[in-house]
Write an enzyme that holds these catalytic residues in place. Structure first.
Site, short mmCIF file in Angstrom:
data_model
loop_
_atom_site.label_atom_id
_atom_site.label_comp_id
_atom_site.label_asym_id
_atom_site.label_seq_id
_atom_site.Cartn_x
_atom_site.Cartn_y
_atom_site.Cartn_z
N CYS A 149 0.97 -1.15 0.25
CA CYS A 149 -0.13 0.14 -0.39
C CYS A 149 1.06 1.48 0.02
CB CYS A 149 -1.17 -0.04 1.49
SG CYS A 149 0.34 -0.55 2.90
N HIS A 241 -2.27 7.15 3.69
CA HIS A 241 -0.57 6.93 3.32
C HIS A 241 -0.06 7.79 2.53
CE1 HIS A 241 -1.02 2.92 5.08
NE2 HIS A 241 -0.26 1.57 4.68
P1 NAP Z 1 -7.34 -10.95 7.71
O1 NAP Z 1 -8.65 -10.48 7.82
O2 NAP Z 1 -6.57 -11.81 8.78
O3 NAP Z 1 -7.95 -12.04 6.48
C1 NAP Z 1 -6.94 -13.61 6.08
C2 NAP Z 1 -8.36 -14.03 5.04
O4 NAP Z 1 -7.80 -15.39 4.51
C3 NAP Z 1 -9.73 -14.43 5.80
O5 NAP Z 1 -10.28 -14.44 4.93
C4 NAP Z 1 -9.30 -15.74 6.29
O6 NAP Z 1 -10.56 -16.98 6.13
C5 NAP Z 1 -7.64 -16.45 5.13
N1 NAP Z 1 -7.75 -17.54 5.25
C6 NAP Z 1 -7.23 -17.51 6.15
N2 NAP Z 1 -6.64 -18.81 6.47
C7 NAP Z 1 -6.74 -20.05 5.00
C8 NAP Z 1 -6.42 -20.53 4.72
N3 NAP Z 1 -5.52 -22.22 5.01
N4 NAP Z 1 -7.38 -21.30 3.54
C9 NAP Z 1 -7.81 -20.08 2.42
N5 NAP Z 1 -8.01 -18.84 3.71
C10 NAP Z 1 -7.05 -18.39 4.72
O7 NAP Z 1 -5.99 -10.32 6.23
P2 NAP Z 1 -5.65 -9.11 5.87
O8 NAP Z 1 -5.70 -7.79 6.41
O9 NAP Z 1 -7.89 -8.62 5.06
O10 NAP Z 1 -5.34 -9.16 4.98
C11 NAP Z 1 -4.97 -10.22 3.99
C12 NAP Z 1 -4.06 -10.29 2.53
O11 NAP Z 1 -3.76 -8.75 2.55
C13 NAP Z 1 -2.42 -10.66 4.08
O12 NAP Z 1 -1.85 -11.61 2.84
C14 NAP Z 1 -1.94 -8.79 3.67
O13 NAP Z 1 -0.56 -8.70 4.46
C15 NAP Z 1 -2.52 -8.12 2.27
N6 NAP Z 1 -3.02 -6.79 3.01
C16 NAP Z 1 -3.11 -6.61 3.65
C17 NAP Z 1 -3.68 -4.67 3.40
C18 NAP Z 1 -4.89 -4.23 4.86
O14 NAP Z 1 -4.80 -3.46 5.29
N7 NAP Z 1 -5.08 -4.88 5.74
C19 NAP Z 1 -3.19 -3.68 2.85
C20 NAP Z 1 -2.67 -4.24 1.84
C21 NAP Z 1 -2.06 -6.14 2.06
P3 NAP Z 1 -11.12 -17.23 7.95
O15 NAP Z 1 -11.98 -15.61 7.61
O16 NAP Z 1 -11.51 -18.55 7.22
O17 NAP Z 1 -10.41 -17.38 8.87
#
Ligand code: NAP
Length: 349
Positions: A149, A241
């Site tokens: 981001c 950001h």
């Molecule tokens: P999050 O809220 O923890 O969500 C993770 C997702 O992955 C949930 O839908 C979860 O499903 C799923 N998941 C976990 N284990 C799994 C498995 N074994 N098989 C399939 N699905 C699985 O994380 P987030 O903050 O949205 O971030 C998601 C990704 O985007 C990460 O790689 C992060 O680094 C990236 N990212 C995040 C941001 C941000 O602002 N947060 C910005 C840029 C990039 P369940 O609900 O079933 O556990």
């Protein structure tokens, strides 16, 4: 007018997954019909499996979809967006690409692989040509990624300067707490405070910038040969950001000419009129105290990057400030724009 195609989201129940759900609502080309997550959520209705944490309510149609586990195959659409936890994204995204799906990922896992485009459609649309090199892996589908981001804000802020030869970059970020996901940084740590460390962020920002602004070279990208140093800080801002940047340029250019480059900057997504492309991808603000996260991060549906305070730098050549919405232009919106470019180029057929 394009025919609408069905799309899915891997990791649809998470924070970024929810941003995809929201951003895709009412999309003119893509219809979200499939939501995937972990075994913990599979089989439940989306409304049951998801703690909705975004403003506004969960779209009603999506609330009733049944969550599927993230296995490639018959039920998942050909185009899937990925917002999966980084600990599982490598293998699952690969399996989907191998099985013939086009994975447009927001996760960091594949970004730096040689044959994977790290796309910012305004800056490097030609990097999509790397997708052909992925055929050598024996994949029927492909993976394309969007940057971290904070890197989106920086690279878009630098884009109008690229024709003048970028040689050195020093970038200092002030990053919003929403970038750390949910529940993110404890309130006791961030309220009235600044945290001068975000794990892994500085390295990512440096190498991703060089790849994004590099040149397509057949089966890989030649990185931008610029020296780059990033300082990344977490600040008590909800969304947006901000990055302050100093740059050394190869060519001598006047401030007036540089300002003109910012004010007239436009690119492929604007010419192609992609549905999520902002009219002004880089919006230059002349007020001396702008851009500001609370006031400017949401411009053009959160897809415009705002820039201001372009001036001479006594150490390098020029300096400026730029800002982008980290969960829209820095995450879901970026990936959707990538997919629109791929679709309009006929790469999803
Ligand atoms: P999050 O809220 O923890 O969500 C993770 C997702 O992955 C949930 O839908 C979860 O499903 C799923 N998941 C976990 N284990 C799994 C498995 N074994 N098989 C399939 N699905 C699985 O994380 P987030 O903050 O949205 O971030 C998601 C990704 O985007 C990460 O790689 C992060 O680094 C990236 N990212 C995040 C941001 C941000 O602002 N947060 C910005 C840029 C990039 P369940 O609900 O079933 O556990």
């Amino acid at each position: 007018m394009k025919k609408k195609i069905e799309v899915g989201v891997l990791g649809a129940t998470g924070m970024v997954g929810q941003s995809f759900v929201k951003f895709l609502e009412g999309h003119p080309w893509f219809e979200l019909t499939w939501v995937g997550a972990s075994d913990r959520s599979a089989g439940k209705k989306y409304a049951e499996a998801t703690s909705w944490r975004l403003d506004g309510s969960m779209p009603e149609r999506i609330a009733g979809l049944t969550v599927t586990d993230c296995k490639p195959g018959k039920s998942a659409p050909k185009l899937v967006f990925s917002a999966m936890d980084a600990s599982v994204a490598t293998e699952i995204e690969r399996e989907f690409a191998q099985a013939g799906h086009f994975v447009v990922s927001n996760s960091k896992n594949h970004r730096m692989e040689e044959d994977v485009p790290l796309l910012v459609p305004e800056i490097n649309p030609d990097h999509l040509r790397l997708l052909a090199a992925q055929k050598k892996r024996g994949w029927k589908g492909a993976i394309a990624t969007n940057p971290n981001c904070s890197t989106v804000a920086l690279t878009m802020g630098l884009a109008p300067m690229k024709p003048f030869g970028i040689e050195k970059i020093i970038a200092t970020t002030m990053q919003a707490i929403s970038g750390a996901g949910y529940p993110g940084v404890p309130s006791m740590d961030i309220m009235g405070n600044v945290i001068p460390f975000i794990g892994g962020e500085e390295g990512k920002m440096e190498i991703e910038t060089q790849k994004i602004m590099g040149e397509f070279a057949g089966d890989h990208i030649e990185p931008l040969p610029a020296k780059m140093s990033a300082h990344c800080n977490r600040v008590p801002v909800v969304d947006g950001h901000m990055v302050t940047v100093s740059v050394a340029l190869r060519e001598k250019v006047t401030l007036k000419d540089l300002l003109h480059a910012y004010e007239t900057y436009t690119s492929v997504p604007q010419k192609k009129k992609l549905p999520s492309a902002p009219g002004k991808p880089v919006l230059y603000m002349h007020e001396e105290n702008r851009p500001q996260p609370r006031r400017d991060a949401g411009r053009e549906n959160g897809m415009s990057v705002t820039v201001g305070r372009l001036r001479h730098c006594p150490v390098l050549d020029y300096k400026f400030v730029c800002l982008s919405h980290n969960t829209i232009r820095g995450a879901a919106g970026a990936a959707v724009l990538n997919a629109e470019l791929m679709y309009s180029d006929g790469l999803l057929d």
